[in-house]
Design an enzyme around this catalytic site. Structure first.
Site, PDB file in Angstrom:
ATOM      1  N   ASP A  93       0.857  -1.190   0.000  1.00  0.00           N
ATOM      2  CA  ASP A  93       0.000   0.000   0.000  1.00  0.00           C
ATOM      3  C   ASP A  93       0.886   1.231   0.000  1.00  0.00           C
ATOM      4  O   ASP A  93       1.966   1.239   0.588  1.00  0.00           O
ATOM      5  CB  ASP A  93      -0.975   0.002   1.178  1.00  0.00           C
ATOM      6  CG  ASP A  93      -0.304   0.059   2.538  1.00  0.00           C
ATOM      7  OD1 ASP A  93       0.101   1.165   2.958  1.00  0.00           O
ATOM      8  OD2 ASP A  93      -0.194  -0.994   3.201  1.00  0.00           O
ATOM      9  N   ASP A 182      -9.700   3.024   6.432  1.00  0.00           N
ATOM     10  CA  ASP A 182      -8.570   2.972   7.361  1.00  0.00           C
ATOM     11  C   ASP A 182      -9.002   3.562   8.704  1.00  0.00           C
ATOM     12  O   ASP A 182      -9.190   4.764   8.839  1.00  0.00           O
ATOM     13  CB  ASP A 182      -7.410   3.768   6.762  1.00  0.00           C
ATOM     14  CG  ASP A 182      -6.168   3.809   7.648  1.00  0.00           C
ATOM     15  OD1 ASP A 182      -6.200   3.250   8.757  1.00  0.00           O
ATOM     16  OD2 ASP A 182      -5.165   4.408   7.214  1.00  0.00           O
ATOM     17  N   GLU A 184      -7.813   3.897  12.535  1.00  0.00           N
ATOM     18  CA  GLU A 184      -6.718   3.759  13.480  1.00  0.00           C
ATOM     19  C   GLU A 184      -6.694   4.950  14.417  1.00  0.00           C
ATOM     20  O   GLU A 184      -7.613   5.765  14.424  1.00  0.00           O
ATOM     21  CB  GLU A 184      -5.392   3.593  12.734  1.00  0.00           C
ATOM     22  CG  GLU A 184      -5.060   4.711  11.754  1.00  0.00           C
ATOM     23  CD  GLU A 184      -3.786   4.426  10.974  1.00  0.00           C
ATOM     24  OE1 GLU A 184      -2.711   4.732  11.519  1.00  0.00           O
ATOM     25  OE2 GLU A 184      -3.868   3.905   9.838  1.00  0.00           O
TER      26      GLU A 184
END
Length: 297
Positions: A93, A182, A184
């Protein structure tokens, strides 16, 4: 992706991914000038609020992990190790931090898929996205786009819509991987963005249902076990979303609540490919099916 649930250190380590050096944006410059004037006048500058980040920087997948999860659980494969050292199909990525990528070399080294950062919040778009996304496809890689979530900055629907403006919506052409969310640690403040588990679950659902309604496919979710179990209260209602687990270790470890298996695993933040190192949990044929199948494998 997920690490096993260690406690946060009292003094976080510096993130391994930094914003590229260059021209400072107008908002950042204004904020710095205001702070300097406040200090010169003897006033105390206000601290950034979790509720309203004033500048949305370019954070890559996993950029907040090292500062929150125990270093004892982090493990980076040496760049000299073979991409085939772990079971599964190798991939990578990238974000603006990698800039112009040598896709031919990455493919020659064994990468078969790539996720490319498209957006963050509702104010940042990766300036390299179009070139990186097309570059991965040009060498025969399957590719998908990901969005770095800032759940306290705007609604899940708003961020999903902003993400889709990148032009990287999933289509059943056998070449695109599903959108990737994503999730986090908050790079601006408290790990869970000042939100309760219930609020976080609602935000994720808002993002997910918007992506589903606009593309016909649920997004995959990138997270760590510690973040997920802490910030969603061990929510178990997202098991129908493909899991991209983050754990920089020799094994993926314990999975977040709600998942019995992972689809993708980010196992290191450096290695033979530019950016982060990933593997797909299956064969090349199953990876191809994952790209074209509207449901998780």
């Amino acid at each position: 992706m997920k690490l096993s649930t260690p406690s946060c250190p009292s003094t976080p380590e510096t993130s391994p991914k930094r914003r590229p050096q260059g021209i400072v944006g107008a908002k950042t410059a204004a904020a710095l000038l205001a702070t300097m004037l406040l200090i010169a006048s003897g006033a105390t500058p206000a601290t950034a609020s979790d509720e309203s980040p004033t500048v949305q920087n370019d954070h890559a997948m996993g950029s907040t992990i090292r500062g929150h999860e125990s270093a004892g659980h982090l493990f980076t494969l040496q760049a000299t190790e073979s991409a085939s050292s772990l079971p599964g199909v190798p991939g990578m990525d990238v974000s603006s931090h990698q800039g112009v990528v040598d896709w031919t070399k990455a493919a020659e080294n064994g990468a078969r898929f790539a996720y490319v950062k498209a957006s963050e919040g509702t104010e940042y778009s990766n300036p390299y996205f179009a070139d990186q996304y097309a570059g991965a496809a040009s060498v025969g890689m399957l590719r998908g786009a990901y969005h770095f979530a800032l759940p306290n900055a705007s609604s899940g629907a708003a961020q999903a819509s902003y993400f889709l403006q990148s032009g990287a919506a999933w289509t059943p052409d056998g070449e695109a991987l599903p959108a990737l969310l994503d999730l986090e640690y908050n790079p601006y403040g408290s790990s869970c963005y000042g939100m309760t588990p219930g609020q976080m679950v609602s935000w994720i659902s808002d993002f997910s249902t918007t992506i589903l309604s606009r593309t016909g496919r649920l997004p995959a979710i990138y997270t760590t076990t510690d973040w997920w179990n802490t910030c969603t209260g061990r929510a178990n209602g997202f098991g129908n979303h493909p899991l991209h687990i983050a754990r920089w270790s020799a094994t993926p470890g314990e999975l977040p609540a709600g998942w019995q298996a992972y689809t993708l695993w980010q196992h290191a933040d450096s290695g033979v490919f530019p950016g982060d190192q990933n593997v797909f949990n299956g064969t090349v044929q199953q990876l191809a099916a994952f790209a074209s199948n509207p449901g998780p494998i």
